[in-house]
Design a protein around this motif. Structure first.
Motif, PDB file in Angstrom:
ATOM      1  N   SER A   1       0.828  -1.210   0.000  1.00  0.00           N
ATOM      2  CA  SER A   1       0.000   0.000   0.000  1.00  0.00           C
ATOM      3  C   SER A   1       0.860   1.256   0.000  1.00  0.00           C
ATOM      4  O   SER A   1       0.577   2.221  -0.723  1.00  0.00           O
ATOM      5  CB  SER A   1      -0.922   0.004   1.228  1.00  0.00           C
ATOM      6  OG  SER A   1      -1.804  -1.090   1.198  1.00  0.00           O
ATOM      7  N   LEU A   2       1.934   1.246   0.804  1.00  0.00           N
ATOM      8  CA  LEU A   2       2.815   2.413   0.863  1.00  0.00           C
ATOM      9  C   LEU A   2       3.514   2.642  -0.474  1.00  0.00           C
ATOM     10  O   LEU A   2       3.681   3.788  -0.912  1.00  0.00           O
ATOM     11  CB  LEU A   2       3.853   2.232   1.977  1.00  0.00           C
ATOM     12  CG  LEU A   2       3.319   2.260   3.414  1.00  0.00           C
ATOM     13  CD1 LEU A   2       4.420   1.891   4.403  1.00  0.00           C
ATOM     14  CD2 LEU A   2       2.750   3.629   3.760  1.00  0.00           C
TER      15      LEU A   2
ATOM     16  N   ILE B   1       0.833   4.180  -2.693  1.00  0.00           N
ATOM     17  CA  ILE B   1       0.448   5.532  -2.268  1.00  0.00           C
ATOM     18  C   ILE B   1       1.494   6.558  -2.691  1.00  0.00           C
ATOM     19  O   ILE B   1       1.176   7.626  -3.226  1.00  0.00           O
ATOM     20  CB  ILE B   1       0.243   5.576  -0.738  1.00  0.00           C
ATOM     21  CG1 ILE B   1      -1.035   4.824  -0.353  1.00  0.00           C
ATOM     22  CG2 ILE B   1       0.175   7.026  -0.242  1.00  0.00           C
ATOM     23  CD1 ILE B   1      -1.191   4.623   1.142  1.00  0.00           C
ATOM     24  N   PHE B   2       2.773   6.226  -2.450  1.00  0.00           N
ATOM     25  CA  PHE B   2       3.845   7.180  -2.744  1.00  0.00           C
ATOM     26  C   PHE B   2       4.502   6.941  -4.102  1.00  0.00           C
ATOM     27  O   PHE B   2       5.418   7.674  -4.473  1.00  0.00           O
ATOM     28  CB  PHE B   2       4.906   7.121  -1.635  1.00  0.00           C
ATOM     29  CG  PHE B   2       4.412   7.564  -0.283  1.00  0.00           C
ATOM     30  CD1 PHE B   2       4.101   8.888  -0.045  1.00  0.00           C
ATOM     31  CD2 PHE B   2       4.242   6.651   0.744  1.00  0.00           C
ATOM     32  CE1 PHE B   2       3.643   9.308   1.197  1.00  0.00           C
ATOM     33  CE2 PHE B   2       3.790   7.050   1.998  1.00  0.00           C
ATOM     34  CZ  PHE B   2       3.481   8.383   2.219  1.00  0.00           C
ATOM     35  N   GLN B   3       4.051   5.884  -4.824  1.00  0.00           N
ATOM     36  CA  GLN B   3       4.612   5.551  -6.140  1.00  0.00           C
ATOM     37  C   GLN B   3       6.131   5.379  -6.055  1.00  0.00           C
ATOM     38  O   GLN B   3       6.909   6.066  -6.729  1.00  0.00           O
ATOM     39  CB  GLN B   3       4.258   6.637  -7.163  1.00  0.00           C
ATOM     40  CG  GLN B   3       2.785   6.674  -7.547  1.00  0.00           C
ATOM     41  CD  GLN B   3       2.370   5.441  -8.353  1.00  0.00           C
ATOM     42  OE1 GLN B   3       2.746   5.289  -9.501  1.00  0.00           O
ATOM     43  NE2 GLN B   3       1.602   4.561  -7.729  1.00  0.00           N
TER      44      GLN B   3
ATOM     45  N   TYR C   1       1.206   8.803   9.160  1.00  0.00           N
ATOM     46  CA  TYR C   1       0.027   8.155   8.592  1.00  0.00           C
ATOM     47  C   TYR C   1      -1.091   9.124   8.210  1.00  0.00           C
ATOM     48  O   TYR C   1      -2.154   8.693   7.775  1.00  0.00           O
ATOM     49  CB  TYR C   1      -0.500   7.090   9.558  1.00  0.00           C
ATOM     50  CG  TYR C   1       0.366   5.861   9.567  1.00  0.00           C
ATOM     51  CD1 TYR C   1       0.321   4.943   8.526  1.00  0.00           C
ATOM     52  CD2 TYR C   1       1.273   5.638  10.599  1.00  0.00           C
ATOM     53  CE1 TYR C   1       1.137   3.822   8.515  1.00  0.00           C
ATOM     54  CE2 TYR C   1       2.094   4.520  10.602  1.00  0.00           C
ATOM     55  CZ  TYR C   1       2.020   3.615   9.556  1.00  0.00           C
ATOM     56  OH  TYR C   1       2.837   2.508   9.547  1.00  0.00           O
ATOM     57  N   SER C   2      -0.850  10.426   8.371  1.00  0.00           N
ATOM     58  CA  SER C   2      -1.887  11.390   7.994  1.00  0.00           C
ATOM     59  C   SER C   2      -1.545  12.138   6.706  1.00  0.00           C
ATOM     60  O   SER C   2      -2.344  12.947   6.236  1.00  0.00           O
ATOM     61  CB  SER C   2      -2.096  12.408   9.119  1.00  0.00           C
ATOM     62  OG  SER C   2      -0.924  13.178   9.328  1.00  0.00           O
ATOM     63  N   THR C   3      -0.363  11.861   6.141  1.00  0.00           N
ATOM     64  CA  THR C   3       0.065  12.607   4.956  1.00  0.00           C
ATOM     65  C   THR C   3       0.203  11.700   3.739  1.00  0.00           C
ATOM     66  O   THR C   3       0.411  10.492   3.874  1.00  0.00           O
ATOM     67  CB  THR C   3       1.414  13.316   5.224  1.00  0.00           C
ATOM     68  OG1 THR C   3       1.757  14.116   4.089  1.00  0.00           O
ATOM     69  CG2 THR C   3       2.528  12.307   5.457  1.00  0.00           C
ATOM     70  N   ARG C   4       0.101  12.295   2.570  1.00  0.00           N
ATOM     71  CA  ARG C   4       0.393  11.605   1.315  1.00  0.00           C
ATOM     72  C   ARG C   4       1.601  12.243   0.638  1.00  0.00           C
ATOM     73  O   ARG C   4       1.911  11.940  -0.504  1.00  0.00           O
ATOM     74  CB  ARG C   4      -0.828  11.654   0.380  1.00  0.00           C
ATOM     75  CG  ARG C   4      -2.028  10.863   0.897  1.00  0.00           C
ATOM     76  CD  ARG C   4      -1.693   9.386   1.001  1.00  0.00           C
ATOM     77  NE  ARG C   4      -2.807   8.590   1.517  1.00  0.00           N
ATOM     78  CZ  ARG C   4      -2.940   8.261   2.786  1.00  0.00           C
ATOM     79  NH1 ARG C   4      -2.055   8.686   3.685  1.00  0.00           N
ATOM     80  NH2 ARG C   4      -3.962   7.514   3.189  1.00  0.00           N
ATOM     81  N   ASN C   5       2.266  13.132   1.373  1.00  0.00           N
ATOM     82  CA  ASN C   5       3.488  13.769   0.887  1.00  0.00           C
ATOM     83  C   ASN C   5       4.692  12.952   1.353  1.00  0.00           C
ATOM     84  O   ASN C   5       4.888  12.752   2.555  1.00  0.00           O
ATOM     85  CB  ASN C   5       3.574  15.206   1.415  1.00  0.00           C
ATOM     86  CG  ASN C   5       4.814  15.937   0.921  1.00  0.00           C
ATOM     87  OD1 ASN C   5       5.923  15.663   1.360  1.00  0.00           O
ATOM     88  ND2 ASN C   5       4.609  16.872   0.006  1.00  0.00           N
ATOM     89  N   TYR C   6       5.492  12.481   0.413  1.00  0.00           N
ATOM     90  CA  TYR C   6       6.601  11.576   0.736  1.00  0.00           C
ATOM     91  C   TYR C   6       7.581  12.212   1.716  1.00  0.00           C
ATOM     92  O   TYR C   6       8.017  11.569   2.684  1.00  0.00           O
ATOM     93  CB  TYR C   6       7.325  11.174  -0.554  1.00  0.00           C
ATOM     94  CG  TYR C   6       8.470  10.213  -0.349  1.00  0.00           C
ATOM     95  CD1 TYR C   6       8.243   8.853  -0.182  1.00  0.00           C
ATOM     96  CD2 TYR C   6       9.791  10.668  -0.327  1.00  0.00           C
ATOM     97  CE1 TYR C   6       9.294   7.963   0.005  1.00  0.00           C
ATOM     98  CE2 TYR C   6      10.849   9.792  -0.142  1.00  0.00           C
ATOM     99  CZ  TYR C   6      10.597   8.442   0.024  1.00  0.00           C
ATOM    100  OH  TYR C   6      11.639   7.574   0.218  1.00  0.00           O
TER     101      TYR C   6
ATOM    102  N   ALA D   1       6.176  12.505   5.177  1.00  0.00           N
ATOM    103  CA  ALA D   1       6.173  11.168   5.777  1.00  0.00           C
ATOM    104  C   ALA D   1       7.566  10.814   6.295  1.00  0.00           C
ATOM    105  O   ALA D   1       7.706  10.190   7.357  1.00  0.00           O
ATOM    106  CB  ALA D   1       5.706  10.135   4.755  1.00  0.00           C
TER     107      ALA D   1
END
Length: 453
Positions: free
Chosen positions: A45-46, A49-51, A104-109, A112
Motif C-alpha cells: 500500500s505504501l 500511495i507514494f509511487q 500516517y496522515s500525509t500523502r506527501n513523501y 512522511a
C-alpha cells in the motif's frame, strides 16, 4: 508532579513493585516496536500511495527511522544516566505518538519521512530507558532474564502489528489501526508520568534530591572514552548488529512481501507466519535468559542459536530455488517458529556489554551497544532494498517494481552470510556471565579516577 506510591495499594506485594515499575518502561518498548514494525503489514500500500520502489520504501520506513534512532542512542543513554528517566521517557513517548500521527496522515513523501524521523527520535529512548530502570530496580542476578523479557515484549509488539493490526487493516481499514495505537501511546505516557519512579526509596540518600543516586556525573567525553577503549564492546556491538538482521530485514519490512511472492501465501497467512516467528522469540527468549543467568554463560547459547538460525534461514531461502519445490505452508509455520526461538538469545549481547561495566553508566553502555546494533536497520535494510531493485527487471501496471523469487534470494543471501560472520566473531568475545561484583567495583574505581583528572 506527584507519583502514585504503589506501596499504598494493599493487594500489590512489595516484592512485585520493582517488576511493575520496570514493566511500565517495558510497555513503552512494546509500543515502540509496534510503530516500528507496522509498515511491514502495508508495504504494498505504501509503495502504491507514494509511487516508490523497494529502495525508496526502505529509505522511508527504515533509513529515516533508524538514522534518528541510531544517532540518538548515545545521547539517550547519557540523558537517562544523568537525569530523570520518568521525564525523559514521557517526552519521548509523546514524540513517538506525534511522529506516528504525521506519518500516517500525509500523502506527501517528504513529510512522511519527517514523521518517521520523529518516531525514530522518540523510540531511541525505549530500550535504553527500560534497561536503565532494570539496572536500578532489579538485582544483578535478574538482569539477563530482564533483557530477554524485554525482547519478548518487543516481539509481542511486532506480533501484534503483524497479526492483529494486519487483520484490522484488512477488515476496517488503516485508520482504525492508527486510532487504536494513538490511544495506546497516550495511555502509556499517562502511566510513565504518574506511576513510573526513577529509583527505589531505599536508594535515595536525600529526600530533597530529585536525581537518581545511581546517576553518574562523569564528563561525557571521558565516559565515552572509558566505554570505547574496551575492544569487547565493539565486538559485541558488531555481533548484535549482524545477529539482529533476521528481525530488522524480515520482521520489520520484507518478510511479508517475501512470503507472498516466493511462497504465495495470502495476505492473511503471511502476517500470521511472521507472528509465529515472533511467538517463538517471545516464548523461548525468557527461558534462554533464565538459563543463562543460572549457569553463568552468555556466549555458548549465542553461538549455538546463531548456527541454528543460519541453517533454518538457508532452508527457507534456498529450498524453492534449488529443489524447485516450496516448503509446505504447515512446515513454514514450524520453520518460522524455530527461527524465532533461535533469535531468543539476542538480548544476551546487552547482558555481555553491561556486565563489562559499572551500573552507574549502564544507560550509556546499553545505548552505545544499541547504536552499533541498529546499524542493521540503518544501513543493511536499505541495502537489501537496493539489491532487490538492482536485480529486478519488471514493473506492474502502474509502474511499481515486481520482484521475483530470484530477486529475493539474491538480496536476502546477506542474512546467512552475516550469521556465519557472527559465529566467527564470537570466538573473540570473553564470557561475562560468571563475573562477580568485582567487575563493577573495578569500573567504579575507573570512573572515580576519571573524575579526578
Amino acid at each position: 508532579m506527584r507519583t502514585l506510591n504503589l506501596k499504598n495499594i494493599r493487594f500489590i506485594p512489595v516484592a512485585a513493585i520493582p517488576w511493575i515499575i520496570w514493566s511500565i518502561a517495558g510497555l513503552y518498548y512494546f509500543f515502540e516496536i509496534i510503530i516500528r514494525t507496522l509498515p511491514s503489514t502495508m508495504s504494498s500500500s505504501l509503495m502504491h500511495i507514494f509511487q516508490i520502489n523497494a529502495t525508496s520504501l526502505s529509505v522511508l520506513t527504515s533509513f529515516f527511522y533508524y538514522i534518528a534512532y541510531t544517532v540518538m542512542q548515545i545521547p539517550a543513554g547519557l540523558l537517562v544516566d544523568r537525569y530523570s528517566v520518568k521525564r525523559v521517557l514521557f517526552i519521548a513517548c509523546l514524540s513517538c505518538v506525534f511522529g506516528f500521527m504525521i506519518f500516517y496522515s500525509t500523502r506527501n513523501y517528504h513529510l512522511a519521512e519527517f514523521g518517521r524521523l520523529v518516531v525514530g527520535l522518540g523510540s531511541a529512548f525505549a530500550y535504553v530507558s527500560a534497561l536503565k530502570v532494570a539496572s536500578v530496580w532489579l538485582s544483578r542476578r535478574h538482569f539477563g532474564f530482564a533483557t530477554t523479557i524485554m525482547d519478548s515484549l518487543g516481539m509481542l509488539g511486532a506480533m501484534f502489528a503483524d497479526d492483529i493490526l494486519a487483520r484490522i487493516n484488512i477488515d476496517d481499514g488503516i485508520q482504525s489501526s492508527i486510532n487504536i495505537l494513538i490511544v495506546i501511546g497516550l495511555f502509556i505516557a499517562f502511566l510513565i508520568i504518574f506511576v513510573l519512579k526513577d529509583t527505589p526509596e531505599s536508594q535515595i540518600k536525600n529526600k530533597n534530591q530529585t536525581r537518581l543516586s545511581t546517576n553518574d556525573k562523569t564528563n561525557i567525553f571521558k565516559k565515552l572514552c572509558l566505554i570505547g577503549k574496551n575492544p569487547q564492546i565493539w565486538l559485541v556491538g558488531i555481533v548484535g548488529c549482524l545477529f539482529y538482521l533476521p528481525s530488522a530485514v524480515i520482521g520489520d519490512l520484507f518478510g511479508i512481501p517475501f512470503l507472498k511472492t516466493v511462497y504465495h501465501l495470502s495476505r492473511e497467512s503471511a502476517p500470521l507466519c511472521m507472528s509465529v516467528f515472533f511467538a517463538g522469540w517471545i516464548i523461548c527468549g525468557p527461558l534462554f535468559g533464565a538459563y543463562s543467568d543460572k549457569v553463568g554463560k552468555r556466549c555458548k547459547p549465542l553461538v549455538i542459536t546463531m548456527l541454528i538460525e543460519a541453517i533454518l534461514f538457508s532452508i527457507l531461502l534456498y529450498t524453492p530455488l534449488i529443489t524447485g519445490h516450496k516448503v509446505p505452508e504447515y512446515l513454514l509455520y514450524i520453520l518460522f517458529f524455530f527461527m524465532g526461538v533461535a533469535m531468543g538469545t539476542h538480548p544476551l549481547v546487552f547482558a555481555i556489554a553491561k556486565e563489562n561495566y559499572s551500573n552507574k553508566i549502564a544507560g550509556t553502555v546499553v545505548a552505545f551497544t544499541n547504536t552499533l546494533i541498529m546499524l542493521s536497520g540503518l544501513l543493511i535494510t536499505p541495502l537489501v532494498g537496493y539489491l532487490l531493485d538492482y536485480s529486478h527487471h519488471s514493473l506492474d501496471k502502474i509502474g511499481v517494481p515486481h520482484y521475483t523469487m530470484a530477486n529475493y534470494t539474491f538480496a536476502l543471501t546477506l542474512i546467512p552470510i552475516a550469521l556465519i560472520i557472527c559465529v566467527i566473531i564470537m570466538a573473540f568475545i570473553k564470557e561475562t556471565g560468571g563475573l562477580k561484583e568485582e567487575t563493577e567495583q573495578k569500573y567504579d574505581q575507573a570512573l572515580e579516577m576519571l573524575n579526578r583528572m
